[in-house]
Design a protein around this motif. Structure first.
Motif, PDB file in Angstrom:
ATOM      1  N   UNK A   1       1.097  -1.277   0.097  1.00  0.00           N
ATOM      2  CA  UNK A   1      -0.051  -0.184  -0.703  1.00  0.00           C
ATOM      3  C   UNK A   1       0.308   1.403  -0.045  1.00  0.00           C
ATOM      4  N   UNK A   2       2.097   1.568   0.702  1.00  0.00           N
ATOM      5  CA  UNK A   2       3.258   2.485   0.403  1.00  0.00           C
ATOM      6  C   UNK A   2       3.596   2.374   0.068  1.00  0.00           C
ATOM      7  N   UNK A   3       4.159   1.348  -0.194  1.00  0.00           N
ATOM      8  CA  UNK A   3       5.696   1.125  -1.111  1.00  0.00           C
ATOM      9  C   UNK A   3       5.057   1.053  -2.241  1.00  0.00           C
ATOM     10  N   UNK A   4       4.652   0.586  -3.318  1.00  0.00           N
ATOM     11  CA  UNK A   4       3.900  -0.101  -4.692  1.00  0.00           C
ATOM     12  C   UNK A   4       2.922   0.647  -4.921  1.00  0.00           C
ATOM     13  N   UNK A   5       2.706   0.852  -4.255  1.00  0.00           N
ATOM     14  CA  UNK A   5       1.389   2.116  -4.655  1.00  0.00           C
ATOM     15  C   UNK A   5       1.241   3.725  -4.843  1.00  0.00           C
ATOM     16  N   UNK A   6       2.110   3.781  -3.874  1.00  0.00           N
ATOM     17  CA  UNK A   6       1.753   5.103  -3.864  1.00  0.00           C
ATOM     18  C   UNK A   6       3.536   5.849  -3.627  1.00  0.00           C
ATOM     19  N   UNK A   7       4.998   5.515  -3.339  1.00  0.00           N
ATOM     20  CA  UNK A   7       6.258   5.897  -3.124  1.00  0.00           C
ATOM     21  C   UNK A   7       6.642   5.554  -4.537  1.00  0.00           C
ATOM     22  N   UNK A   8       6.273   4.282  -5.223  1.00  0.00           N
ATOM     23  CA  UNK A   8       7.048   3.467  -6.284  1.00  0.00           C
ATOM     24  C   UNK A   8       7.746   4.736  -7.207  1.00  0.00           C
ATOM     25  N   UNK A   9       6.328   5.401  -7.502  1.00  0.00           N
ATOM     26  CA  UNK A   9       6.387   5.890  -9.092  1.00  0.00           C
ATOM     27  C   UNK A   9       6.184   7.565  -8.471  1.00  0.00           C
ATOM     28  N   UNK A  10       6.412   7.937  -7.540  1.00  0.00           N
ATOM     29  CA  UNK A  10       6.102   9.427  -6.947  1.00  0.00           C
ATOM     30  C   UNK A  10       7.177  10.082  -6.750  1.00  0.00           C
TER      31      UNK A  10
END
Length: 326
Positions: free
Chosen positions: A154-163
């Motif tokens: 939820x935090x790494x893959x969906x929020x941080x990784x592409x931002x």
């Protein structure tokens, strides 16, 4: 869990080189191909983090004793948790996996596993991991695994990784959790020692990952993932690698008072070795020389393995701690 850490799957080992599943010419070929596809979803090579970090943490927590049954039970539960997180990561990242050469053969990128099936598979593994650890160890270790899966997906893959370029800095926290799970499985609680072990892997993750990303930066650029080597100069990247390498080595030395002479010697010598390689990479880039960042990536694997082995051996021998002499 990454603990680990490379983009798209934190952890240890060489870059993924997935092979094509067997040709489904027969019923057995179709079955084995399906089984191998589901195994590939879990990213087995990434789960090496469990073996490298969990066992030393458990031995350190129970210094002088080796509970084989508990260790194996915790590894199995942790494996299911990491497999759950990796499978769900594949679901979320299926679109960019198709674009990147390094990940183009993953099951969802090749559509060898239906997305819905992969999602259910990942969720069931997570539930099984929590239930197993609660049963075989304690509730805290099970809850830590659930928190790890949720943070990674939820935090790494969906929020941080592409931002943000700090994706692997903060997202790497998921890959640090095996030491916390292992410690909790033994003691039923947490203390300063597992927190420091957590920080060792936390600081180790960026240089490990960025070295790999330097090699594959065109892949990340094509996929729109803002890894640091994609958006910054090589000199800036290698400077950050050097700073985090120093932080990693310092963190390993914080453990020395609670460990024996075996670990102290290993941590100092291995730390000097790791720092030499990081300085060498930075100085080469500053001097305009051609560099091979994968050398540091591979050395970082060896470094952490050596430090963890030193801690494991030291804990089994249970010699007087350095702190006891003062």
């Amino acid at each position: 869990m990454r603990a680990g850490q490379r983009p798209g799957g934190h952890g240890f080992g060489a870059p993924e080189a997935p092979s094509a599943p067997p040709r489904p010419d027969t019923a057995w070929g179709r079955i084995s191909g399906t089984v191998l596809a589901y195994i590939a979803l879990t990213k087995p090579r990434v789960i090496e983090l469990l073996l490298v970090a969990t066992i030393p943490a458990m031995l350190f927590a129970d210094r002088g004793h080796v509970d084989i049954v508990l260790i194996l039970s915790t590894l199995f539960g942790g494996w299911m948790g990491a497999a759950s997180a990796n499978s769900l990561n594949c679901v979320v990242d299926a679109d960019i996996d198709k674009v990147m050469k390094r990940t183009a053969l993953r099951p969802l990128a090749r559509q060898t596993v239906p997305t819905r099936n992969a999602f259910v598979f990942g969720v069931l593994l997570g539930v099984a991991s929590f239930a197993w650890l609660w049963w075989r160890a304690n509730l805290l270790s099970g809850l830590l695994v659930v928190a790890t899966i949720a943070f990674y997906v939820l935090v790494y893959t969906m929020v941080l990784k592409r931002r943000t370029w700090q994706n692997v800095v903060w997202g790497g926290a998921a890959g640090c959790m095996p030491v916390m799970v292992g410690w909790a499985a033994v003691t039923g609680s947490l203390s300063w020692e597992p927190v420091v072990l957590f920080l060792v892997v936390f600081f180790w993750t960026p240089p490990h990952t960025w070295a790999l990303a330097m090699r594959y930066k065109e892949d990340y650029k094509a996929a729109g993932v803002p890894m640091l080597p994609v958006i910054a100069t090589e000199q800036h990247v290698t400077k950050q690698i050097l700073l985090y390498t120093w932080a990693t080595v310092i963190a390993t030395l914080v453990i020395v008072p609670a460990a024996g002479v075996v670990y102290a010697v290993v941590a100092i010598l291995a730390g000097a070795w790791f720092l030499f390689v990081a300085h060498q990479l930075y100085n080469s880039v500053r001097g305009g020389a051609s560099v091979k960042p994968l050398k540091l990536f591979l050395q970082s694997n060896n470094y952490l393995a050596v430090v963890c082995l030193g801690l494991a051996v030291d804990s089994v021998l249970a010699l007087p701690t350095i702190g006891s002499y003062f």
